[in-house]
Design a protein around this motif. Structure first.
Motif, PDB file in Angstrom:
ATOM      1  N   MET A  77      50.434  30.378  70.016  1.00  0.00           N
ATOM      2  CA  MET A  77      51.732  30.900  70.433  1.00  0.00           C
ATOM      3  C   MET A  77      52.133  30.366  71.811  1.00  0.00           C
ATOM      4  O   MET A  77      53.282  29.988  72.033  1.00  0.00           O
ATOM      5  N   ARG A  78      51.155  30.317  72.723  1.00  0.00           N
ATOM      6  CA  ARG A  78      51.459  29.818  74.062  1.00  0.00           C
ATOM      7  C   ARG A  78      51.918  28.363  74.001  1.00  0.00           C
ATOM      8  O   ARG A  78      52.851  27.962  74.705  1.00  0.00           O
ATOM      9  N   ARG A  79      51.238  27.577  73.157  1.00  0.00           N
ATOM     10  CA  ARG A  79      51.629  26.171  73.031  1.00  0.00           C
ATOM     11  C   ARG A  79      53.015  26.048  72.411  1.00  0.00           C
ATOM     12  O   ARG A  79      53.813  25.205  72.817  1.00  0.00           O
ATOM     13  N   PHE A  80      53.302  26.893  71.413  1.00  0.00           N
ATOM     14  CA  PHE A  80      54.621  26.863  70.782  1.00  0.00           C
ATOM     15  C   PHE A  80      55.707  27.159  71.811  1.00  0.00           C
ATOM     16  O   PHE A  80      56.748  26.481  71.848  1.00  0.00           O
ATOM     17  N   VAL A  81      55.481  28.178  72.641  1.00  0.00           N
ATOM     18  CA  VAL A  81      56.466  28.535  73.659  1.00  0.00           C
ATOM     19  C   VAL A  81      56.652  27.396  74.647  1.00  0.00           C
ATOM     20  O   VAL A  81      57.779  27.051  75.018  1.00  0.00           O
ATOM     21  N   ARG A  82      55.548  26.775  75.077  1.00  0.00           N
ATOM     22  CA  ARG A  82      55.655  25.662  76.021  1.00  0.00           C
ATOM     23  C   ARG A  82      56.409  24.491  75.413  1.00  0.00           C
ATOM     24  O   ARG A  82      57.313  23.914  76.043  1.00  0.00           O
ATOM     25  N   ASP A  83      56.074  24.142  74.170  1.00  0.00           N
ATOM     26  CA  ASP A  83      56.673  22.968  73.530  1.00  0.00           C
ATOM     27  C   ASP A  83      58.131  23.187  73.157  1.00  0.00           C
ATOM     28  O   ASP A  83      58.860  22.207  72.914  1.00  0.00           O
ATOM     29  N   ASN A  84      58.553  24.436  73.077  1.00  0.00           N
ATOM     30  CA  ASN A  84      59.933  24.742  72.694  1.00  0.00           C
ATOM     31  C   ASN A  84      60.645  25.574  73.757  1.00  0.00           C
ATOM     32  O   ASN A  84      61.628  26.264  73.447  1.00  0.00           O
ATOM     33  N   SER A  85      60.157  25.504  74.986  1.00  0.00           N
ATOM     34  CA  SER A  85      60.687  26.382  76.040  1.00  0.00           C
ATOM     35  C   SER A  85      62.159  26.128  76.337  1.00  0.00           C
ATOM     36  O   SER A  85      62.901  27.070  76.643  1.00  0.00           O
ATOM     37  N   LEU A  86      62.610  24.885  76.235  1.00  0.00           N
ATOM     38  CA  LEU A  86      64.016  24.593  76.525  1.00  0.00           C
ATOM     39  C   LEU A  86      64.922  25.258  75.489  1.00  0.00           C
ATOM     40  O   LEU A  86      65.907  25.918  75.837  1.00  0.00           O
ATOM     41  N   SER A  87      64.572  25.097  74.202  1.00  0.00           N
ATOM     42  CA  SER A  87      65.355  25.736  73.138  1.00  0.00           C
ATOM     43  C   SER A  87      65.302  27.251  73.249  1.00  0.00           C
ATOM     44  O   SER A  87      66.324  27.934  73.098  1.00  0.00           O
ATOM     45  N   LEU A  88      64.119  27.800  73.506  1.00  0.00           N
ATOM     46  CA  LEU A  88      63.969  29.248  73.600  1.00  0.00           C
ATOM     47  C   LEU A  88      64.777  29.815  74.764  1.00  0.00           C
ATOM     48  O   LEU A  88      65.381  30.889  74.646  1.00  0.00           O
ATOM     49  N   PHE A  89      64.777  29.098  75.882  1.00  0.00           N
ATOM     50  CA  PHE A  89      65.542  29.568  77.043  1.00  0.00           C
ATOM     51  C   PHE A  89      67.017  29.689  76.707  1.00  0.00           C
ATOM     52  O   PHE A  89      67.658  30.723  76.972  1.00  0.00           O
ATOM     53  N   PHE A  90      67.567  28.639  76.112  1.00  0.00           N
ATOM     54  CA  PHE A  90      69.000  28.672  75.816  1.00  0.00           C
ATOM     55  C   PHE A  90      69.323  29.622  74.671  1.00  0.00           C
ATOM     56  O   PHE A  90      70.415  30.208  74.649  1.00  0.00           O
ATOM     57  N   LEU A  91      68.414  29.808  73.723  1.00  0.00           N
ATOM     58  CA  LEU A  91      68.639  30.786  72.665  1.00  0.00           C
ATOM     59  C   LEU A  91      68.706  32.196  73.241  1.00  0.00           C
ATOM     60  O   LEU A  91      69.618  32.976  72.918  1.00  0.00           O
ATOM     61  N   ILE A  92      67.760  32.532  74.117  1.00  0.00           N
ATOM     62  CA  ILE A  92      67.744  33.859  74.731  1.00  0.00           C
ATOM     63  C   ILE A  92      68.969  34.050  75.626  1.00  0.00           C
ATOM     64  O   ILE A  92      69.622  35.101  75.590  1.00  0.00           O
ATOM     65  N   ALA A  93      69.298  33.016  76.404  1.00  0.00           N
ATOM     66  CA  ALA A  93      70.473  33.108  77.275  1.00  0.00           C
ATOM     67  C   ALA A  93      71.748  33.282  76.453  1.00  0.00           C
ATOM     68  O   ALA A  93      72.637  34.061  76.817  1.00  0.00           O
ATOM     69  N   PHE A  94      71.830  32.571  75.317  1.00  0.00           N
ATOM     70  CA  PHE A  94      72.988  32.701  74.437  1.00  0.00           C
ATOM     71  C   PHE A  94      73.113  34.117  73.880  1.00  0.00           C
ATOM     72  O   PHE A  94      74.198  34.717  73.894  1.00  0.00           O
ATOM     73  N   LEU A  95      72.000  34.671  73.389  1.00  0.00           N
ATOM     74  CA  LEU A  95      72.038  36.011  72.812  1.00  0.00           C
ATOM     75  C   LEU A  95      72.396  37.066  73.853  1.00  0.00           C
ATOM     76  O   LEU A  95      73.159  38.001  73.573  1.00  0.00           O
TER      77      LEU A  95
END
Length: 224
Positions: free
Chosen positions: A1-19
């Protein structure tokens, strides 16, 4: 999970910011709508009623269609147009769609290339233009969504003022529709223009959207 978050942190940041932004817009929009309704002598509406209303839908859709228009235009025009010194541009003299070898398609594909890049004919053509096609489809769908929701919201106001509603065709040629569209388009196009021009002379250390800090102003198409 930690690796997934690191590898997709840019997408996750903007998804959370969008929501978060969308949720904030729904709350603020509901409060604004209720303030208007109270001033007009109408009863306020609940948050669930507001987020399923045409007023909320048109506000969201008009922003989405302008954003995807911006991306669609930028993706397509940067194939053929350049800006010397901008990391957002290809180098002058490299305009165009490029050859199969540069694009690594067909017999020039690498072992790790996507399967459709190794194919020929229609599949390769579709995949080679898939990003622009998707952005275009989303733009058209959001534009249609804005027009339908905007027509419904406009007619609600018309009926509240004891005026005749207008058809969808009548609404999409109305000043209300184009005022909503163009006020968003001009801001998005200005933002792209600013990014293209300012990135020639200004830097952001470590960002791929910027040239290396020590790169000359004429350096084009290099992120750092």
């Amino acid at each position: 999970m930690r690796r997934f978050v690191r590898d997709n942190s840019l997408s996750l940041f903007f998804l959370i910011a969008f929501l978060l932004a969308l949720a904030g817009q729904s709350v603020a929009g509901n409060a604004d709508a209720n303030a208007r309704r109270l001033s007009e002598g109408s009863a306020p509406i609940s948050w669930p009623a507001y987020v399923t209303s045409s007023d909320f839908a048109v506000d969201v859709a008009e922003n989405w269609q302008s954003e995807y228009l911006q991306f669609l235009l930028f993706i397509l025009v940067t194939v053929w147009l350049v800006q010397r010194g901008s990391p957002e541009s290809k180098k002058p003299g490299e305009e165009g769609r490029e050859g199969d070898a540069e694009q690594r398609i067909g017999r020039h594909a690498l072992p790790g290339s996507p399967g459709w890049a190794k194919a020929t004919g229609l599949r390769q053509t579709l995949y080679g233009n898939s990003l622009g096609l998707l952005m275009g489809v989303i733009f058209i769908l959001s534009w249609l969504g804005q027009s339908v929701a905007g027509n419904a919201a406009y007619n609600e106001r018309q009926l509240a003022q004891l005026q005749d509603p207008v058809s969808w065709a009548g609404y999409v040629v109305s000043a209300d529709f184009w005022n909503r569209s163009l006020q968003n388009w001009q801001s998005e196009l200005l933002a792209v223009l600013s990014m293209v021009v300012f990135s020639v002379y200004l830097r952001q250390r470590g960002s791929p959207e910027s040239k290396p800090v020590g790169a000359s102003h004429d350096t084009t198409g290099t992120g750092g």
